[in-house]
Motif scaffolding. Structure first.
Motif, PDB file in Angstrom:
ATOM      1  N   ALA A  20      16.427 -12.481 -45.149  1.00 42.30           N
ATOM      2  CA  ALA A  20      15.639 -13.030 -46.261  1.00 42.30           C
ATOM      3  C   ALA A  20      14.551 -13.930 -45.692  1.00 42.30           C
ATOM      4  O   ALA A  20      14.817 -14.802 -44.866  1.00 42.30           O
ATOM      5  CB  ALA A  20      16.536 -13.832 -47.198  1.00 42.30           C
ATOM      6  N   LEU A  21      13.312 -13.701 -46.109  1.00 37.52           N
ATOM      7  CA  LEU A  21      12.190 -14.557 -45.701  1.00 37.52           C
ATOM      8  C   LEU A  21      12.062 -15.644 -46.754  1.00 37.52           C
ATOM      9  O   LEU A  21      11.687 -15.385 -47.892  1.00 37.52           O
ATOM     10  CB  LEU A  21      10.890 -13.741 -45.635  1.00 37.52           C
ATOM     11  N   ASP A  52      10.831  -6.320 -52.189  1.00 33.17           N
ATOM     12  CA  ASP A  52       9.936  -7.309 -52.801  1.00 33.17           C
ATOM     13  C   ASP A  52      10.657  -7.899 -54.009  1.00 33.17           C
ATOM     14  O   ASP A  52      10.814  -7.235 -55.034  1.00 33.17           O
ATOM     15  CB  ASP A  52       8.629  -6.622 -53.220  1.00 33.17           C
ATOM     16  N   ILE A  53      11.127  -9.137 -53.843  1.00 37.19           N
ATOM     17  CA  ILE A  53      11.869  -9.757 -54.954  1.00 37.19           C
ATOM     18  C   ILE A  53      11.070 -10.922 -55.544  1.00 37.19           C
ATOM     19  O   ILE A  53      11.617 -11.817 -56.183  1.00 37.19           O
ATOM     20  CB  ILE A  53      13.305 -10.130 -54.498  1.00 37.19           C
ATOM     21  N   ASP A 139      11.377 -10.241 -49.227  1.00 39.69           N
ATOM     22  CA  ASP A 139      10.306 -11.214 -49.436  1.00 39.69           C
ATOM     23  C   ASP A 139      10.622 -12.057 -50.670  1.00 39.69           C
ATOM     24  O   ASP A 139      10.546 -11.570 -51.803  1.00 39.69           O
ATOM     25  CB  ASP A 139       8.970 -10.463 -49.626  1.00 39.69           C
ATOM     26  N   CYS A 140      10.996 -13.310 -50.457  1.00 40.50           N
ATOM     27  CA  CYS A 140      11.420 -14.185 -51.566  1.00 40.50           C
ATOM     28  C   CYS A 140      10.228 -14.837 -52.255  1.00 40.50           C
ATOM     29  O   CYS A 140       9.197 -15.074 -51.622  1.00 40.50           O
ATOM     30  CB  CYS A 140      12.326 -15.292 -51.031  1.00 40.50           C
ATOM     31  N   PRO A 141      10.397 -15.184 -53.525  1.00 42.52           N
ATOM     32  CA  PRO A 141       9.361 -15.986 -54.196  1.00 42.52           C
ATOM     33  C   PRO A 141       9.409 -17.431 -53.692  1.00 42.52           C
ATOM     34  O   PRO A 141      10.409 -17.849 -53.098  1.00 42.52           O
ATOM     35  CB  PRO A 141       9.764 -15.914 -55.672  1.00 42.52           C
ATOM     36  N   LEU A 147      16.552 -15.109 -58.396  1.00 45.35           N
ATOM     37  CA  LEU A 147      16.044 -14.042 -57.521  1.00 45.35           C
ATOM     38  C   LEU A 147      16.261 -14.417 -56.059  1.00 45.35           C
ATOM     39  O   LEU A 147      16.734 -13.608 -55.255  1.00 45.35           O
ATOM     40  CB  LEU A 147      14.560 -13.782 -57.805  1.00 45.35           C
ATOM     41  N   THR A 148      15.928 -15.648 -55.721  1.00 46.08           N
ATOM     42  CA  THR A 148      16.132 -16.103 -54.345  1.00 46.08           C
ATOM     43  C   THR A 148      17.623 -16.148 -54.006  1.00 46.08           C
ATOM     44  O   THR A 148      18.027 -15.764 -52.897  1.00 46.08           O
ATOM     45  CB  THR A 148      15.480 -17.493 -54.149  1.00 46.08           C
ATOM     46  N   LEU A 149      18.439 -16.571 -54.948  1.00 38.01           N
ATOM     47  CA  LEU A 149      19.890 -16.588 -54.694  1.00 38.01           C
ATOM     48  C   LEU A 149      20.417 -15.186 -54.428  1.00 38.01           C
ATOM     49  O   LEU A 149      21.296 -14.981 -53.596  1.00 38.01           O
ATOM     50  CB  LEU A 149      20.631 -17.202 -55.883  1.00 38.01           C
TER      51      LEU A 149
END
Ligand SMILES: Nc1ncnc2c1ncn2[C@@H]1O[C@H](COP(=O)(O)OP(=O)(O)OP(=O)(O)O)[C@@H](O)[C@H]1O
Ligand SMILES: [Mg+2]
Length: 323
Positions: A20-21, A52-53, A139-141, A147-149
């Motif tokens: 995860a970035l 792409d999240i 690609d995290c927001p 979403l990141t979790l």
């Protein structure tokens, strides 16, 4: 109490390097690194997936895919666990898959709130694709919502793109706290691989000082047993290079846009070390498996207790994480 049973054979048994970035700060180089590091690895013949999240859909656009023209996206997969992951999958380049995003993804943050397994949806999607890809980059927001979790629960590692400015270290420690919270609550195998320096000004004195501080911080964390105890500052840093800023608007990776510019050289060098590191890790694992007794019970002197794992998300931690 929300209890999530992990039905996969074991996260560390995966043959996929899932990364995860992550950085809650905006504009630090998450998308640029996701796309170009993944593209460089794919160019080496290693099957790689970009997820792409981020509702901004920047990685999707960077790869030349129009988010408005999609039939299915990662949004549909997250909302409908029955939907085959391949419905949204785009083979964007040789060896480079994409699970694209689009603007509706922003609504997923609220639409998933009532679901018991809301943080584990991406993990399950990726498990269904795991035999197709060796590397997965998410690609995290620039936020720490559901979403990141999902990205953190689905990953084995976190990579932190950042710029070496005065507040970098302060930002990193906040981010590490989040990773620790997630690793305690939902994904005990999650570790921080390290920091990638983006838009780097090599000659600036401040950059040098910040990099030295980061090196020292990670060195001092070696013995602590925290998820970042093996973390490092990746080399080389990615230099500030205008070509990297130009190529997304052409829907091209840096290797398509300007194959030999400094940005392409830096991401290619990072990809090389990333692949070598993974190959070394895989061969250690293969050796361990080869040396293990055929019947694991032979190696046990005494019967062990039942190790059936149940990952329990503490309500307080989950509430803290999902806001
Ligand atoms: N090494 C670089 N040299 C020059 N420009 C760069 C470099 N890396 C990234 N950029 C540019 O900086 C801007 C921010 O980068 P990027 O979109 O990758 O950040 P981000 O962390 O994904 O942002 P967000 O948090 O909004 O998702 C973009 O315009 C990108 O093209
Ligand atoms: Mg981005």
């Amino acid at each position: 109490m929300a209890a999530i049973r992990d039905e996969t054979p074991g996260r560390d048994a995966r043959q996929t390097r899932r990364v995860a970035l992550l950085n809650q700060k905006g504009g630090v180089g998450k998308t640029t690194t996701t796309v170009n590091l993944a593209a460089a690895i794919a160019e080496q013949g290693r099957p790689t997936l970009i997820v792409d999240i981020d509702p901004q859909s920047h990685a999707t656009l960077h790869l030349g895919v129009d988010p408005d023209g999609l039939d299915r996206s990662i949004y549909d997969l997250l909302l409908d666990p029955e939907l085959p992951a391949t419905e949204a999958l785009i083979e964007s380049r040789p060896n480079l898959g994409l699970l694209p995003a689009e603007v509706h993804l922003a609504a997923a943050e609220t639409e998933l709130v009532g679901e018991a397994d809301r943080q584990d949806r991406l993990h399950r999607i990726l498990d269904r694709l795991s035999d197709q890809y060796e590397f997965v980059f998410i690609d995290c927001p620039p936020s720490l919502g559901i979403l990141t979790l999902n990205a953190l629960a689905a990953s084995g590692e976190v990579l932190v793109p950042l710029q070496a400015h005065f507040f970098a270290l302060q930002g990193v420690s906040k981010l590490l706290e989040t990773v620790q919270l997630v690793s305690q609550a939902a994904n005990p195998d999650l570790v921080v691989a390290g920091v990638i320096l983006c838009m780097h000004e090599e000659r600036a004195t401040l950059s040098k000082e910040v990099v030295a501080d980061l090196d020292e911080f990670f060195h001092a964390s070696r013995e602590g047993g925290a998820p970042w105890s093996d973390a490092k500052v990746f080399r080389p840093p990615v230099r500030r290079n205008i070509k990297l800023a130009e190529c997304p608007s052409f829907g091209q990776t840096i290797f398509e846009y300007s194959k030999w510019c400094p940005g392409a050289l830096d991401y290619r060098a990072l990809a090389k070390s990333f692949i070598e590191e993974w190959d070394a890790r895989k061969s250690v694992k293969a050796e361990e498996i080869a040396q293990a007794p055929e019947d694991p019970r032979d190696a046990l002197e005494e019967p062990t207790e039942d190790t059936t794992a149940e990952i329990v998300v503490r309500p307080s931690a989950a509430a803290e994480m999902t806001g």
